[in-house]
Design a protein around this motif. Structure first.
Motif, mmCIF file in Angstrom:
data_model
loop_
_atom_site.group_PDB
_atom_site.id
_atom_site.type_symbol
_atom_site.label_atom_id
_atom_site.label_comp_id
_atom_site.label_asym_id
_atom_site.label_seq_id
_atom_site.Cartn_x
_atom_site.Cartn_y
_atom_site.Cartn_z
ATOM 1 N N MET A 62 1.630 -1.598 -0.183
ATOM 2 C CA MET A 62 0.143 -0.246 0.087
ATOM 3 C C MET A 62 1.073 1.274 0.129
ATOM 4 N N GLU A 63 2.201 0.897 0.385
ATOM 5 C CA GLU A 63 3.261 2.431 0.455
ATOM 6 C C GLU A 63 3.835 2.572 -1.028
ATOM 7 N N GLY A 64 4.026 1.169 -1.586
ATOM 8 C CA GLY A 64 4.579 1.269 -3.006
ATOM 9 C C GLY A 64 6.164 0.435 -2.661
ATOM 10 N N ARG A 65 6.211 0.292 -1.106
ATOM 11 C CA ARG A 65 6.917 -0.394 -1.393
ATOM 12 C C ARG A 65 7.183 -2.135 -2.675
ATOM 13 N N PRO A 66 8.146 -2.336 -3.175
ATOM 14 C CA PRO A 66 8.331 -4.063 -3.712
ATOM 15 C C PRO A 66 7.894 -5.064 -2.660
ATOM 16 N N ILE A 67 7.251 -6.386 -2.930
ATOM 17 C CA ILE A 67 7.113 -7.281 -2.491
ATOM 18 C C ILE A 67 7.016 -8.203 -4.100
ATOM 19 N N GLU A 68 6.951 -9.302 -3.263
ATOM 20 C CA GLU A 68 7.316 -10.688 -4.042
ATOM 21 C C GLU A 68 7.319 -11.773 -3.153
ATOM 22 N N VAL A 69 7.051 -12.912 -3.777
ATOM 23 C CA VAL A 69 6.017 -14.403 -3.668
ATOM 24 C C VAL A 69 6.757 -15.120 -4.519
ATOM 25 N N SER A 70 7.200 -16.361 -3.658
ATOM 26 C CA SER A 70 8.320 -17.753 -4.670
ATOM 27 C C SER A 70 7.136 -18.034 -3.902
ATOM 28 N N PHE A 71 7.338 -19.792 -4.676
ATOM 29 C CA PHE A 71 6.473 -20.976 -4.467
ATOM 30 C C PHE A 71 7.638 -22.537 -4.740
ATOM 31 N N TRP A 72 8.004 -23.642 -3.447
ATOM 32 C CA TRP A 72 8.790 -24.394 -3.507
ATOM 33 C C TRP A 72 8.018 -25.074 -3.650
ATOM 34 N N LEU A 73 8.098 -26.516 -4.272
ATOM 35 C CA LEU A 73 6.641 -26.945 -5.083
ATOM 36 C C LEU A 73 7.457 -28.567 -5.185
ATOM 37 N N VAL A 74 7.146 -29.145 -3.842
ATOM 38 C CA VAL A 74 7.132 -31.221 -4.776
ATOM 39 C C VAL A 74 5.810 -31.906 -4.471
ATOM 40 N N ASP A 75 5.994 -33.108 -5.077
ATOM 41 C CA ASP A 75 4.327 -33.395 -4.760
ATOM 42 C C ASP A 75 4.492 -33.915 -2.987
ATOM 43 N N PRO A 76 3.290 -34.532 -3.107
ATOM 44 C CA PRO A 76 2.141 -34.565 -1.473
ATOM 45 C C PRO A 76 2.341 -35.701 -1.474
ATOM 46 N N PRO A 77 3.540 -36.795 -0.488
ATOM 47 C CA PRO A 77 2.437 -36.105 0.913
ATOM 48 C C PRO A 77 3.988 -35.055 1.250
ATOM 49 N N GLY A 78 5.349 -34.939 -0.139
ATOM 50 C CA GLY A 78 5.954 -33.957 0.830
ATOM 51 C C GLY A 78 5.320 -32.571 1.227
ATOM 52 N N VAL A 79 6.011 -31.965 1.780
ATOM 53 C CA VAL A 79 5.377 -30.312 1.957
ATOM 54 C C VAL A 79 5.909 -29.015 1.019
ATOM 55 N N SER A 80 5.325 -28.303 0.074
ATOM 56 C CA SER A 80 5.856 -27.189 -0.476
ATOM 57 C C SER A 80 5.567 -26.539 0.357
ATOM 58 N N TYR A 81 6.466 -25.202 0.214
ATOM 59 C CA TYR A 81 6.598 -23.835 0.851
ATOM 60 C C TYR A 81 6.033 -22.162 -0.592
ATOM 61 N N PHE A 82 6.286 -21.663 0.779
ATOM 62 C CA PHE A 82 6.454 -20.426 -0.175
ATOM 63 C C PHE A 82 7.534 -19.438 0.335
ATOM 64 N N SER A 83 7.938 -18.646 0.000
ATOM 65 C CA SER A 83 8.586 -17.510 0.424
ATOM 66 C C SER A 83 7.706 -16.025 -0.489
ATOM 67 N N VAL A 84 8.273 -14.892 1.307
ATOM 68 C CA VAL A 84 8.124 -13.653 0.428
ATOM 69 C C VAL A 84 9.116 -12.640 1.077
ATOM 70 N N HIS A 85 9.404 -11.671 -0.162
ATOM 71 C CA HIS A 85 10.761 -10.898 -0.436
ATOM 72 C C HIS A 85 9.758 -9.142 0.007
ATOM 73 N N CYS A 86 10.290 -8.245 0.616
ATOM 74 C CA CYS A 86 10.687 -6.981 0.776
ATOM 75 C C CYS A 86 11.794 -6.789 0.701
ATOM 76 N N PRO A 87 12.395 -6.429 -0.517
ATOM 77 C CA PRO A 87 13.871 -5.598 0.110
ATOM 78 C C PRO A 87 13.687 -4.322 0.720
ATOM 79 N N GLY A 88 14.808 -5.027 1.654
ATOM 80 C CA GLY A 88 14.263 -3.727 2.492
ATOM 81 C C GLY A 88 14.026 -3.155 3.546
ATOM 82 N N LEU A 89 13.256 -4.618 3.644
ATOM 83 C CA LEU A 89 12.332 -4.938 4.790
ATOM 84 C C LEU A 89 12.386 -6.026 5.900
ATOM 85 N N SER A 90 12.909 -6.193 5.406
ATOM 86 C CA SER A 90 13.443 -7.992 5.546
ATOM 87 C C SER A 90 13.073 -8.277 7.187
ATOM 88 N N LYS A 91 12.805 -6.629 8.215
ATOM 89 C CA LYS A 91 13.022 -6.977 9.643
ATOM 90 C C LYS A 91 12.281 -6.075 10.141
#
Length: 459
Positions: A62-91
């Motif tokens: 909403m404040e105009g900062r870039p944000i990205e999402v990525s997915f890391w996928l495997v077949d079930p029953p393996g557990v897949s994950y997603f990651s989020v990246h906001c440059p400069g806002l990790s803390k």
């Protein structure tokens, strides 16, 4: 000097480390898929990482900062994950980004930032896997929203470019009065929210059940135009014809003959997700329900006891539920090849692997009209390692096993079954995992190539 952040606002180091992928088929599974899976068990909590792959999509906060999402996928029953990246806002994250629901090509998740003047703390985003390149949309806040409201997602018919975000607001009036409902709908086509007052089709019995109805999992999509808010101990509050001028509220009670997990006051004595699950199959409007029945439910978390899994199904137009399968743990065969992963299951006298030695948590049904049940399990309740096990209910056999780390994680509400991978452009390359093995593999490895060696201990 700034004051230290409260403990609840400090992200665990786990949040910044993508887990190594675990190949669920190294021990003799029969359903390994080639290429990308068509559905996944997605972990609800994100990792904070700038790694990118062919699923990556971005937009702005909403404040105009870039944000990205990525997915890391495997077949079930393996557990897949997603990651989020906001440059400069990790803390600046207050807790990990979290998936609210997923339907068809869509995933709705929220990001909570530390409170700062001029910045919206909680922001919601919808990821669309396809067709075409993946995209990410920021969802504007509705005019009214209450804490704890459960969002639902609905593709807009055959228009795969557009969708609706829905939450159902219900208000108790009095014990002798029917509930009052308001459906709040955001349409991506108009980029705006609107509100509707659904017609209520609730009987007196339904009204009584609704007094104790507690939504405990993401809403499910039923057919093409309905959403269901699920109480795993009571029933499904169904909002039909969501996109029409006059939606209708109905109630689907769970099977009457199911196991009772309530105390004398009518309240659950164990977490609902530990013994039940509901899933829907969009293609044929089928709703599936599974429950676990334990010989000694008060010591369910100790393992080493008998249990049964009962699967039911119904449709919106059916008169009731039909029992599909009833499987006893003593009849579930476990291939001896799995002894390499779980030697503790070996019975020296019978010379067989016994599944009932495991402690069971969170059963999960797939989003397809199949016979598969996925169960989270541990050898010891104190262990950091768990296992996700695929049981073919029809064949009464374990089909696959995948390891899963529970360190720093709750076992309730840990995942969402998602079909969005089937909508990713097939021309894009396979999903790649960031690898922690350094120079051994040049930095990136495919999930299957990495983990078959990790699990077998060759690296």
């Amino acid at each position: 000097m700034p004051l230290p952040l409260p403990r609840s606002m400090v992200l665990s180091p786990i949040s910044f480390h993508l887990p190594a992928p675990m190949d669920p088929y190294v021990a003799g599974g029969t359903t390994r898929h080639s290429g990308r899976p068509d559905w996944v068990l997605l972990h609800n909590s994100a990792r904070i990482s700038g790694h990118r792959n062919s699923t990556t999509a971005g937009c702005h906060t909403m404040e105009g900062r870039p944000i990205e999402v990525s997915f890391w996928l495997v077949d079930p029953p393996g557990v897949s994950y997603f990651s989020v990246h906001c440059p400069g806002l990790s803390k600046d994250f207050q807790g990990e980004p979290y998936v609210h629901c997923a339907e068809a090509a869509l995933v709705l998740f929220s990001v909570t930032f530390l409170p700062v003047p001029g910045r919206r703390s909680i922001q919601h985003f919808v990821y669309r896997a396809g067709p075409g390149a993946p995209s990410l949309d920021l969802i504007p806040d509705p005019d009214k929203i209450r804490r704890g409201d459960r969002y639902g997602l609905l593709p807009c018919g055959d228009d795969t470019d557009h969708y609706a975000v829905v939450f159902l607001d219900r208000n108790f009036i009095a014990y002798d009065k029917p509930w009052r409902f308001n459906a709040h709908v955001f349409l991506s086509a108009t980029r705006s929210w609107s509100s509707k007052v659904p017609l209520s089709c609730l009987s007196e019995d339904d009204q009584a059940l609704l007094l104790k109805h507690g939504t405990c999992k993401p809403p499910i999509m039923v057919g093409a135009t309905s959403l269901g808010w699920v109480d795993l101990f009571r029933g499904i509050l169904l909002l039909s014809d969501v996109l029409g001028d006059c939606p209708v509220v109905k109630y689907i009670q769970l099977p009457a003959s199911r196991v009772c997990h309530m105390n004398k006051r009518g309240f659950p004595y164990t977490a609902k997700q530990y013994c039940c699950d509901v899933s829907s199959c969009r293609d044929n409007s089928l709703i599936k329900f599974v429950e676990m029945e334990f010989n000694e439910p008060d010591r369910r978390n100790r393992g080493g006891q008998g249990w049964r899994a009962i699967m039911w199904d119904t449709t919106v137009i059916s008169d009731g539920w039909s029992q599909r399968f009833r499987v006893d743990v003593d009849n579930i065969s476990v291939d001896r090849s799995y002894s390499g992963l779980l030697p503790q299951l070996w019975n020296g006298e019978t010379r067989e692997l016994e599944l009932k030695r495991l402690i069971l948590y969170t059963p999960t049904l797939s989003v397809h009209d199949d016979n598969l049940l996925y169960v989270m399990a541990k050898m010891n309740s104190e262990d950091d390692k768990a296992w996700v096990i695929t049981v073919d209910m029809k064949r009464e056999a374990v089909e696959a096993i995948a390891p899963y780390s529970t360190r720093g994680r709750k076992l309730t509400s840990w995942h969402s079954p998602c079909t969005f991978p089937e909508y990713l452009d097939p021309a894009t390359p396979g999903i790649m995992w960031p690898c922690t093995l350094g120079d051994l593999c040049g930095g990136l490895c495919s999930a299957n190539a990495v983990d078959s060696r990790l699990v077998q201990g060759n690296w």
